[in-house]
Scaffold this active site. Structure first.
Site, PDB file in Angstrom:
ATOM      1  N   CYS A 127      13.534  45.124  47.505  1.00  0.00           N
ATOM      2  CA  CYS A 127      12.733  44.978  48.724  1.00  0.00           C
ATOM      3  C   CYS A 127      12.880  46.171  49.665  1.00  0.00           C
ATOM      4  O   CYS A 127      13.868  46.899  49.611  1.00  0.00           O
ATOM      5  CB  CYS A 127      13.092  43.723  49.524  1.00  0.00           C
ATOM      6  SG  CYS A 127      13.176  42.230  48.563  1.00  0.00           S
ATOM      7  N   ARG A 159      10.160  49.947  46.209  1.00  0.00           N
ATOM      8  CA  ARG A 159      11.336  49.072  46.157  1.00  0.00           C
ATOM      9  C   ARG A 159      10.968  47.626  45.793  1.00  0.00           C
ATOM     10  O   ARG A 159      11.837  46.789  45.561  1.00  0.00           O
ATOM     11  CB  ARG A 159      12.037  49.060  47.520  1.00  0.00           C
ATOM     12  CG  ARG A 159      12.492  50.424  47.979  1.00  0.00           C
ATOM     13  CD  ARG A 159      13.200  50.328  49.295  1.00  0.00           C
ATOM     14  NE  ARG A 159      14.332  49.441  49.188  1.00  0.00           N
ATOM     15  CZ  ARG A 159      15.534  49.774  48.743  1.00  0.00           C
ATOM     16  NH1 ARG A 159      15.751  51.026  48.370  1.00  0.00           N
ATOM     17  NH2 ARG A 159      16.496  48.911  48.674  1.00  0.00           N
ATOM     18  N   TRP A 202      10.479  42.243  46.437  1.00  0.00           N
ATOM     19  CA  TRP A 202      10.698  42.180  44.981  1.00  0.00           C
ATOM     20  C   TRP A 202      11.393  40.855  44.753  1.00  0.00           C
ATOM     21  O   TRP A 202      12.561  40.677  45.109  1.00  0.00           O
ATOM     22  CB  TRP A 202      11.576  43.345  44.539  1.00  0.00           C
ATOM     23  CG  TRP A 202      11.728  43.464  43.054  1.00  0.00           C
ATOM     24  CD1 TRP A 202      10.865  44.037  42.174  1.00  0.00           C
ATOM     25  CD2 TRP A 202      12.843  43.015  42.257  1.00  0.00           C
ATOM     26  NE1 TRP A 202      11.360  43.959  40.888  1.00  0.00           N
ATOM     27  CE2 TRP A 202      12.567  43.331  40.919  1.00  0.00           C
ATOM     28  CE3 TRP A 202      14.030  42.354  42.554  1.00  0.00           C
ATOM     29  CZ2 TRP A 202      13.435  43.041  39.876  1.00  0.00           C
ATOM     30  CZ3 TRP A 202      14.900  42.048  41.513  1.00  0.00           C
ATOM     31  CH2 TRP A 202      14.608  42.387  40.187  1.00  0.00           C
ATOM     32  N   ASN A 233      16.761  42.374  53.002  1.00  0.00           N
ATOM     33  CA  ASN A 233      16.824  42.986  51.678  1.00  0.00           C
ATOM     34  C   ASN A 233      18.214  42.707  51.130  1.00  0.00           C
ATOM     35  O   ASN A 233      19.207  42.959  51.809  1.00  0.00           O
ATOM     36  CB  ASN A 233      16.584  44.495  51.804  1.00  0.00           C
ATOM     37  CG  ASN A 233      16.925  45.241  50.531  1.00  0.00           C
ATOM     38  OD1 ASN A 233      16.789  44.691  49.447  1.00  0.00           O
ATOM     39  ND2 ASN A 233      17.366  46.477  50.668  1.00  0.00           N
ATOM     40  N   GLY A 234      18.290  42.178  49.903  1.00  0.00           N
ATOM     41  CA  GLY A 234      19.588  41.860  49.317  1.00  0.00           C
ATOM     42  C   GLY A 234      19.564  40.453  48.753  1.00  0.00           C
ATOM     43  O   GLY A 234      18.493  39.867  48.586  1.00  0.00           O
ATOM     44  N   GLU A 290      16.157  58.644  26.501  1.00  0.00           N
ATOM     45  CA  GLU A 290      15.488  58.811  27.797  1.00  0.00           C
ATOM     46  C   GLU A 290      13.964  58.803  27.624  1.00  0.00           C
ATOM     47  O   GLU A 290      13.237  58.192  28.409  1.00  0.00           O
ATOM     48  CB  GLU A 290      15.996  60.101  28.468  1.00  0.00           C
ATOM     49  CG  GLU A 290      15.317  60.481  29.771  1.00  0.00           C
ATOM     50  CD  GLU A 290      15.412  59.436  30.886  1.00  0.00           C
ATOM     51  OE1 GLU A 290      16.172  58.465  30.760  1.00  0.00           O
ATOM     52  OE2 GLU A 290      14.686  59.589  31.882  1.00  0.00           O
ATOM     53  N   LYS A 323      11.290  56.038  29.205  1.00  0.00           N
ATOM     54  CA  LYS A 323      10.104  56.399  30.015  1.00  0.00           C
ATOM     55  C   LYS A 323       8.879  55.673  29.485  1.00  0.00           C
ATOM     56  O   LYS A 323       8.085  55.147  30.246  1.00  0.00           O
ATOM     57  CB  LYS A 323       9.835  57.917  30.000  1.00  0.00           C
ATOM     58  CG  LYS A 323      10.842  58.788  30.719  1.00  0.00           C
ATOM     59  CD  LYS A 323      10.750  58.749  32.226  1.00  0.00           C
ATOM     60  CE  LYS A 323      11.674  57.755  32.835  1.00  0.00           C
ATOM     61  NZ  LYS A 323      13.020  58.097  33.149  1.00  0.00           N
ATOM     62  N   GLU A 353       9.012  51.915  30.168  1.00  0.00           N
ATOM     63  CA  GLU A 353       9.011  51.629  31.592  1.00  0.00           C
ATOM     64  C   GLU A 353       7.613  51.731  32.211  1.00  0.00           C
ATOM     65  O   GLU A 353       7.205  50.869  32.964  1.00  0.00           O
ATOM     66  CB  GLU A 353       9.950  52.664  32.223  1.00  0.00           C
ATOM     67  CG  GLU A 353      10.378  52.413  33.607  1.00  0.00           C
ATOM     68  CD  GLU A 353      11.346  53.489  34.097  1.00  0.00           C
ATOM     69  OE1 GLU A 353      11.432  54.574  33.475  1.00  0.00           O
ATOM     70  OE2 GLU A 353      11.999  53.266  35.112  1.00  0.00           O
ATOM     71  N   HIS A 357      19.414  52.582   7.931  1.00  0.00           N
ATOM     72  CA  HIS A 357      20.358  51.456   7.895  1.00  0.00           C
ATOM     73  C   HIS A 357      19.718  50.185   8.461  1.00  0.00           C
ATOM     74  O   HIS A 357      20.417  49.285   8.910  1.00  0.00           O
ATOM     75  CB  HIS A 357      21.631  51.822   8.659  1.00  0.00           C
ATOM     76  CG  HIS A 357      22.366  52.956   8.016  1.00  0.00           C
ATOM     77  ND1 HIS A 357      23.116  52.794   6.867  1.00  0.00           N
ATOM     78  CD2 HIS A 357      22.402  54.279   8.312  1.00  0.00           C
ATOM     79  CE1 HIS A 357      23.605  53.970   6.511  1.00  0.00           C
ATOM     80  NE2 HIS A 357      23.181  54.884   7.362  1.00  0.00           N
ATOM     81  N   LYS A 389      12.637  50.694  42.454  1.00  0.00           N
ATOM     82  CA  LYS A 389      13.298  51.989  42.390  1.00  0.00           C
ATOM     83  C   LYS A 389      14.809  51.883  42.473  1.00  0.00           C
ATOM     84  O   LYS A 389      15.520  52.545  41.738  1.00  0.00           O
ATOM     85  CB  LYS A 389      12.757  52.880  43.522  1.00  0.00           C
ATOM     86  CG  LYS A 389      13.314  54.296  43.527  1.00  0.00           C
ATOM     87  CD  LYS A 389      12.832  55.086  42.338  1.00  0.00           C
ATOM     88  CE  LYS A 389      13.344  56.499  42.316  1.00  0.00           C
ATOM     89  NZ  LYS A 389      13.172  57.093  40.974  1.00  0.00           N
TER      90      LYS A 389
END
Ligand code: M6R
Length: 606
Positions: free
Chosen positions: A2, A27, A74, A100-101, A482, A486, A489, A505, A601
Site C-alpha cells: 500500500c 505499491r 494492496w 500501510n502494513g 533473472e 522478468k 512477472e 534430469h 514494488k
C-alpha cells in the site's frame, strides 16, 4: 504494502493527494481512497480499482480543503472493494485512518472492541485502529495519549496517518513500514516514499520505528514512544524530479532499462578509481577484521537475491572467502552458523522488504557484522545495518527491477575488488584490469540498447507460448533465473530457469514442438557444453534464442550477440536483452508493464 500520502498547507489538498497516490500506485493498486477535512467535517471518498477510477468518480474533486490523507491499497485482509478501501473511520466518525502494513493481532483487538460495543464495516485489519483510538480517547481525553496507547497495542507493521476534526494537523506513527515527511514552506507532506512528493520539496525527515509525529502546515513535532519530543535530522534529497517521471518513455520499465548505463556510472563514481585504491567511505572495514572473516552471507529476495548470486562469484574469486547466498525468507528459519567473523550482506532496492530486514536483525543478534546495499536513502534496512552502501540508480518505479539489479551487481563487484585490495590476495594488475572492465560496462550496455527494436521481433514469436525455459551454467544460470523472473512477472508466461546440464534430469520431458528455450553463454569454456544442451532441445522441437558474447554461428537458433567483458561481470550485459524481451512480450500482450497483477514494488509483509 500500500501507499499512503498526507498533505497540510496552503494549496488545495485533493490534487496533491491524487498525484501522490498516482506516484505510489506501484505499491498497490486494487482500491484507493481519500479523506479531506472541509467545513468542520471529515469527507471521505473511496473506490475499488485504480487511483484514476477514484479521481474520475470522486465528489471531492472540487473541494477547497487544504488538509487530507489518502491511500492506494494492496489487499491483504479482505477483497479489493470500496468497503475495504482506506481511509477507515471509527464508529463515532471522528477519526479517519490510512494504514500501510499488517496488524498481526487484529482479530484479538477486534474481539476486544466488539465486546465493548464497536461495530465493523470492513474485513480489514486496519479498521481496529480508528476504533481503538476512539476507545482510548474516551478514557484519556487527549489525542496524543490515546494514539500512543493505541500503537502500543498493535503488533505487526504500520505507517499510520490520522485526520480528525478534533485537531488541526495530521498525526503520524511508524513501525517497520516506510514513511517520509517532506517539509515545505507553510505546507508539509507525508508519504510512503520520496518520489511521491519530490516535486514539492527536497527536505525530508525519516521517523524511527516506534516514533510518532504531529504535522501541521507550519510545524513538525516528533515524539518517541515515551512521548518525549525528539529531534530528527533533516536530509536534503538531491534527486532530480524528472527521475521520477516517465520522461517521454511509454513506461517506467523501459525508461529504467535505458537508464542502466547512467545508474552504473553513478554507482561506481568515486568508488572505483583507476591506478589507485578503491574508495568505500561508506564502510569502515579494516584489514584486521577482514582477514578474520571466515564466511560471507548474502541475503536478499527476488531480483536482489539474483544480484547476490552474481556477487558471490565475484567475492569468492577475488577474496577466497566462502560466500553463501540465501533467500531472506529461508535464511530466517534455517539453522545459522554465524559468529563475529561472519560478514552478512543484505541487498534490497527498496530497503523495506520485511523478510530481508528480519534476516538482518537475526544476523546482528548472532553477532555478525552487517552491510546493507540499498537504493533508497533512509530506508528501514539502512537504519538497522552496521554499514550501508547506496546504489545510486535513482528512483526505480516499475515493479520489475532492472536498473537496481545492474547497480546492485556493480556495487558488490566494486566491493569485492575493494576487499581484494585490502586482503592483498590477488595480483594488482589483474584487479586493475577488472576495474577497467567494470567502468567500461555502461558503454557496452549503450551498444546493446541501440538494437532494442530487434527484440520486438523475438517478442512476437514468444508472446503466445505456454512455456518458456531459460538455461545457462554458472553466472549464466543466474542470468537465466533473472530473465525468467522478468518474463513471469510482467508477461505472465510460465517460465523456468535451469542449469543447462540439469534439463536431461527431468525437465526435458516438457519440451515439445514450439516450446521456447532461451540459452545464455558468456563463458567460452562452457560454450560447447551448453550448445549441446540447446541442440538437445532443438531436436525435440524447441525454438531457441541464444544470448552470447562468444563468436558462434548456428542457423538453427536466433543469436543475440552482446559485447565481451570479463566473465565475472557478463551477467550485467547478458540480462539487458532478456529484460527487453520480457518487456516487449508484455507489450505484445497489451499488459500493464509497470504494474503487473498481484505484485507490489516493495514487499513489506512477510
Ligand atoms: O526492494 P527489494 O530489492 O528488497 O525487493 C526484492 C524483490 O521483491 C524484488 O527484487 C522483486 O523480485 C522484483 N519485483 C523483481 O523484478
Amino acid at each position: 504494502m500500500c501507499g499512503i500520502v498526507g498533505y497540510t498547507g496552503k494549496q488545495k489538498a485533493y490534487p496533491i493527494l491524487i498525484n501522490g497516490l498516482k506516484a505510489l500506485e506501484y505499491r498497490g493498486y486494487d482500491s484507493a481512497g481519500i479523506a479531506l477535512f472541509e467545513s468542520g467535517k471529515l469527507k471521505i471518498s473511496k473506490e475499488k480499482g485504480r487511483v484514476k477510477n477514484l479521481d474520475d468518480n470522486s465528489d471531492l474533486k472540487s473541494s477547497n480543503s487544504s488538509i487530507g490523507i489518502a491511500h492506494t491499497r494492496w489487499a491483504t485482509h479482505g477483497v479489493p472493494s470500496s468497503d475495504n478501501a482506506h481511509p477507515h473511520l471509527d464508529n463515532s466518525g471522528n477519526f479517519a485512518v490510512v494504514h500501510n502494513g499488517i496488524i498481526e493481532n487484529y482479530l484479538e483487538l477486534k474481539e476486544f472492541l466488539s465486546k465493548n460495543g464497536y461495530k465493523f464495516k470492513s474485513e480489514t485489519d486496519t479498521e481496529v485502529i480508528p476504533n481503538l483510538i476512539h476507545y482510548y480517547y474516551e478514557k484519556e481525553k487527549d489525542f496524543l495519549q490515546a494514539f500512543n496507547r493505541t500503537i502500543k497495542d498493535l503488533k505487526g507493521s504500520y505507517a499510520i496517518l490520522v485526520l480528525s476534526p478534533l485537531f488541526d494537523g495530521i498525526y503520524v506513527a511508524k513501525m517497520n513500514s516506510p514513511l517520509v515527511i517532506g517539509e515545505g514552506e507553510d505546507e508539509n507532506f507525508i508519504a510512503s516514499d520520496i518520489p511521491a512528493v519530490l516535486e514539492y520539496t527536497k527536505n525530508f525527515y525519516f521517523l524511527n520505528d516506534g516514533d510518532l509525529a504531529y504535522i501541521t502546515n507550519n510545524s513538525l513535532v516528533f515524539y518517541n514512544n515515551d512521548l518525549k519530543e525528539v529531534n530528527i535530522p533533516k536530509k536534503v534529497i538531491d534527486w532530480d524530479k524528472n527521475a521520477a517521471d516517465k520522461n517521454g518513455y511509454e513506461d517506467f520499465m523501459l525508461k529504467e532499462i535505458f537508464e542502466q548505463p547512467r545508474a552504473i556510472n553513478e554507482t561506481l563514481a568515486g568508488r572505483i578509481i583507476l591506478e589507485d585504491k578503491c574508495n568505500f567511505l561508506d564502510i569502515n572495514i579494516d584489514s584486521k577484521y577482514l582477514k578474520n572473516v571466515n564466511k560471507i552471507y548474502i541475503v536478499a529476495c527476488g531480483t536482489a537475491m539474483h544480484a547476490g548470486r552474481v556477487g558471490k562469484t565475484v567475492l569468492e574469486e577475488l577474496t577466497d572467502i566462502v560466500t553463501i547466498v540465501d533467500v531472506a525468507s529461508e535464511f530466517r528459519y534455517n539453522y545459522q552458523v554465524i559468529d563475529k567473523n561472519t560478514l552478512c550482506i543484505f541487498i534490497s532496492q527498496s530497503g523495506e522488504t520485511a523478510d530481508t530486514i528480519a534476516a538482518l536483525k537475526l544476523a546482528k543478534k548472532n553477532g555478525a557484522k552487517t552491510i546493507a546495499i540499498s537504493n533508497v536513502i533512509g530506508s528501514s534496512i539502512t537504519r538497522e545495518a552496521d554499514y550501508t552502501i547506496y546504489t545510486h540508480a535513482g528512483p526505480e518505479i516499475a515493479v520489475a527491477s532492472t536498473k537496481a539489479y545492474v547497480s546492485q551487481i556493480s556495487t558488490i563487484s566494486a566491493l569485492a575488488i575493494y576487499f581484494a585490495e585490502i586482503l592483498q590476495v590477488k595480483d594488482i594488475t589483474y584487479l586493475e584490469k577488472l576495474k577497467k572492465e567494470l567502468l567500461d560496462i555502461p558503454e557496452k550496455i549503450d551498444d546493446i540498447l541501440k538494437n532494442s527494436e530487434n527484440y520486438k521481433k523475438i517478442a512476437k514469436d514468444i508472446h503466445n507460448v505456454k512455456n518458456c525455459f531459460y538455461i545457462g551454467r554458472g553466472n549464466d544460470y543466474t542470468t537465466a533465473m533473472e530473465g525468467s523472473l522478468k518474463l513471469k512477472e510482467i508477461a505472465y508466461i510460465h517460465s523456468e530457469a535451469y542449469p543447462a546440464g540439469e534439463l536431461k534430469h527431468g525437465p526435458i520431458a516438457l519440451i515439445e514442438d514450439g516450446t521456447s528455450v532461451i540459452g545464455i553463454i558468456t563463458n567460452k569454456k562452457i560454450l560447447e557444453k551448453t550448445i549441446s544442451n540447446l541442440q538437445e532441445v532443438i531436436t525435440r522441437g524447441a525454438k531457441v534464442v541464444l544470448v552470447t558474447d562468444c563468436n558462434y554461428e548456428n542457423n538453427d537458433m536466433i543469436i543475440i550477440n552482446i559485447p565481451k567483458t570479463n566473465y565475472l561481470f557478463a551477467p550485467i550485459l547478458a540480462i539487458v536483452p532478456l529484460q527487453l524481451i520480457a518487456y516487449y512480450v508484455a507489450k505484445e500482450k497489451n499488459l500493464d508493464v509497470d504494474k503487473p497483477r498481484n505484485l507490489a514494488k516493495s514487499v513489506t509483509v512477510e
